[in-house]
Design a protein around this motif. Sequence first.
Motif, short mmCIF file in Angstrom:
data_model
loop_
_atom_site.label_atom_id
_atom_site.label_comp_id
_atom_site.label_asym_id
_atom_site.label_seq_id
_atom_site.Cartn_x
_atom_site.Cartn_y
_atom_site.Cartn_z
N SER A 49 0.86 -1.18 0.00
CA SER A 49 0.00 0.00 0.00
C SER A 49 0.90 1.24 0.00
O SER A 49 2.10 1.14 0.27
CB SER A 49 -0.90 0.01 1.23
OG SER A 49 -1.81 -1.08 1.19
N ILE A 50 0.32 2.38 -0.30
CA ILE A 50 1.08 3.63 -0.34
C ILE A 50 0.59 4.52 0.81
O ILE A 50 -0.63 4.71 0.97
CB ILE A 50 0.90 4.34 -1.70
CG1 ILE A 50 1.46 3.47 -2.82
CG2 ILE A 50 1.62 5.69 -1.69
CD1 ILE A 50 0.47 2.55 -3.44
N GLY A 51 1.52 5.02 1.59
CA GLY A 51 1.17 5.86 2.72
C GLY A 51 1.58 7.30 2.50
O GLY A 51 2.69 7.58 2.04
N THR A 64 -10.32 12.04 -2.27
CA THR A 64 -11.16 11.38 -3.27
C THR A 64 -10.28 10.78 -4.36
O THR A 64 -9.06 10.97 -4.38
CB THR A 64 -12.12 12.39 -3.91
OG1 THR A 64 -11.35 13.32 -4.72
CG2 THR A 64 -12.91 13.16 -2.87
N ALA A 65 -10.93 10.09 -5.30
CA ALA A 65 -10.20 9.51 -6.43
C ALA A 65 -9.64 10.59 -7.34
O ALA A 65 -8.77 10.30 -8.18
CB ALA A 65 -11.13 8.59 -7.22
N ALA A 66 -10.11 11.83 -7.18
CA ALA A 66 -9.61 12.93 -8.00
C ALA A 66 -8.44 13.66 -7.35
O ALA A 66 -7.60 14.24 -8.04
CB ALA A 66 -10.74 13.92 -8.30
N GLY A 74 0.10 6.19 -16.98
CA GLY A 74 -0.92 7.18 -17.26
C GLY A 74 -2.34 6.70 -17.04
O GLY A 74 -3.28 7.49 -17.17
N ILE A 75 -2.52 5.44 -16.66
CA ILE A 75 -3.85 4.87 -16.43
C ILE A 75 -4.09 4.76 -14.93
O ILE A 75 -3.22 4.27 -14.19
CB ILE A 75 -3.98 3.49 -17.10
CG1 ILE A 75 -3.80 3.63 -18.62
CG2 ILE A 75 -5.32 2.85 -16.78
CD1 ILE A 75 -3.75 2.31 -19.36
N VAL A 76 -5.25 5.21 -14.49
CA VAL A 76 -5.57 5.19 -13.07
C VAL A 76 -5.70 3.75 -12.58
O VAL A 76 -6.33 2.91 -13.21
CB VAL A 76 -6.87 5.96 -12.81
CG1 VAL A 76 -7.30 5.82 -11.35
CG2 VAL A 76 -6.70 7.44 -13.16
N VAL A 77 -5.07 3.47 -11.44
CA VAL A 77 -5.13 2.16 -10.81
C VAL A 77 -6.27 2.16 -9.79
O VAL A 77 -6.28 3.00 -8.88
CB VAL A 77 -3.79 1.82 -10.12
CG1 VAL A 77 -3.88 0.49 -9.39
CG2 VAL A 77 -2.66 1.82 -11.14
N PRO A 78 -7.23 1.24 -9.90
CA PRO A 78 -8.31 1.20 -8.91
C PRO A 78 -7.76 0.96 -7.50
O PRO A 78 -6.91 0.09 -7.29
CB PRO A 78 -9.17 0.01 -9.37
CG PRO A 78 -8.85 -0.13 -10.83
CD PRO A 78 -7.41 0.24 -10.98
N ALA A 79 -8.22 1.76 -6.54
CA ALA A 79 -7.71 1.66 -5.18
C ALA A 79 -8.70 2.30 -4.23
O ALA A 79 -9.53 3.13 -4.61
CB ALA A 79 -6.35 2.36 -5.07
N SER A 80 -8.62 1.88 -2.95
CA SER A 80 -9.39 2.52 -1.90
C SER A 80 -8.48 3.49 -1.15
O SER A 80 -7.26 3.39 -1.21
CB SER A 80 -9.97 1.48 -0.94
OG SER A 80 -8.91 0.77 -0.29
N ARG A 81 -9.10 4.43 -0.43
CA ARG A 81 -8.35 5.43 0.31
C ARG A 81 -8.93 5.54 1.71
O ARG A 81 -10.15 5.64 1.87
CB ARG A 81 -8.43 6.79 -0.40
CG ARG A 81 -7.77 6.79 -1.77
CD ARG A 81 -8.39 7.83 -2.70
NE ARG A 81 -7.80 7.74 -4.03
CZ ARG A 81 -8.16 6.85 -4.95
NH1 ARG A 81 -9.11 5.97 -4.69
NH2 ARG A 81 -7.57 6.84 -6.14
N THR A 91 -4.78 1.84 -0.94
CA THR A 91 -4.69 0.38 -1.02
C THR A 91 -5.21 -0.07 -2.38
O THR A 91 -6.43 -0.01 -2.63
CB THR A 91 -5.49 -0.28 0.10
OG1 THR A 91 -5.04 0.21 1.37
CG2 THR A 91 -5.32 -1.80 0.06
N PRO A 92 -4.34 -0.50 -3.29
CA PRO A 92 -4.80 -0.97 -4.60
C PRO A 92 -5.80 -2.11 -4.47
O PRO A 92 -5.68 -2.97 -3.59
CB PRO A 92 -3.51 -1.42 -5.29
CG PRO A 92 -2.43 -0.62 -4.62
CD PRO A 92 -2.87 -0.52 -3.19
N THR A 93 -6.79 -2.13 -5.34
CA THR A 93 -7.82 -3.17 -5.32
C THR A 93 -7.23 -4.54 -5.59
O THR A 93 -7.66 -5.54 -5.01
CB THR A 93 -8.90 -2.84 -6.35
OG1 THR A 93 -9.42 -1.54 -6.07
CG2 THR A 93 -10.02 -3.86 -6.31
#
Length: 272
Positions: A49-51, A64-66, A74-81, A91-93
């Motif tokens: 995960s990225i902190g 938010t995702a924005a 260049g492609i957004v990686v699905p993840a929760s925050r 946390t990547p999905t």
Amino acid sequence: LVRAVQAGSATVRASIGGRTQDLALTVLPPLTATVAPVNATGEVLIESSIGLTFSENVNAASVTAATVVLTRGGIVVPASRSVIGRVVTITPTAPLSEFQTAYVVTVTSGLTSTLGTRLATTLTSNFTTIFWDPAYYYRLTTNSIGPTSSLDVDGNGFCTMASSGPSLGQAWFFLPILGTGHFTMHNGAGGVGNGLEGADAPTPCFIGGLTVLFSGMLWKTTPAPTAGSHYLQNQNFGVNKSLSTLSGVPEMHPTANTPSQFWTFTRLSRRP
């Protein structure tokens, strides 16, 4: 009209017509943040995960995702925050991609602290994943034969190309030798006590015990001309020779622009 120049406190006094009014103002410093893994880090595990740790508590509604984005190519990686105080965790999905894949973390000024402060500029940080994650098994195939045949070992421990299937001999994992850029290669059948050694043609590569760690057991990859494939080379021969299926069995041959030396690695499952 008051314009902030730097962080600190000041009193503004206005006088007109014999009347005076004071106004106390506090200018807060811009929001700052540190990122883990730190910028330009390599060898990041694919389940990471990225902190993000900020200088003030974060306004959770602004995350938010924005405003907090993870991208790959260049492609957004699905993840929760998630937000706990000053810390935002991405946390990547799904697990990240291995093979030294580059990722970029971007945080915009749309993210605010609970005090309303923002980043002075957009924050960007990058990291690169590990080539093979030691927590996973991988299948090894060559471009000349295709995915129907995988690197395996026979009953005597010699390398062979066998029909792709659930054999533990085809489930390879790689353990990094810290500080060298090399890995030892193992499969599910031999376990961590046995490593792959690359033998010069006409002897196939083979699985041997790691009581003595020979240079032929220290492997690394070099990108091959076909995208997504790599030469598989060891410390004994350097870049001069690569593991090849040119003769039908995996053995070391002079490095050449041939699909029989272009290996593709496919993630299978997590190791027990």
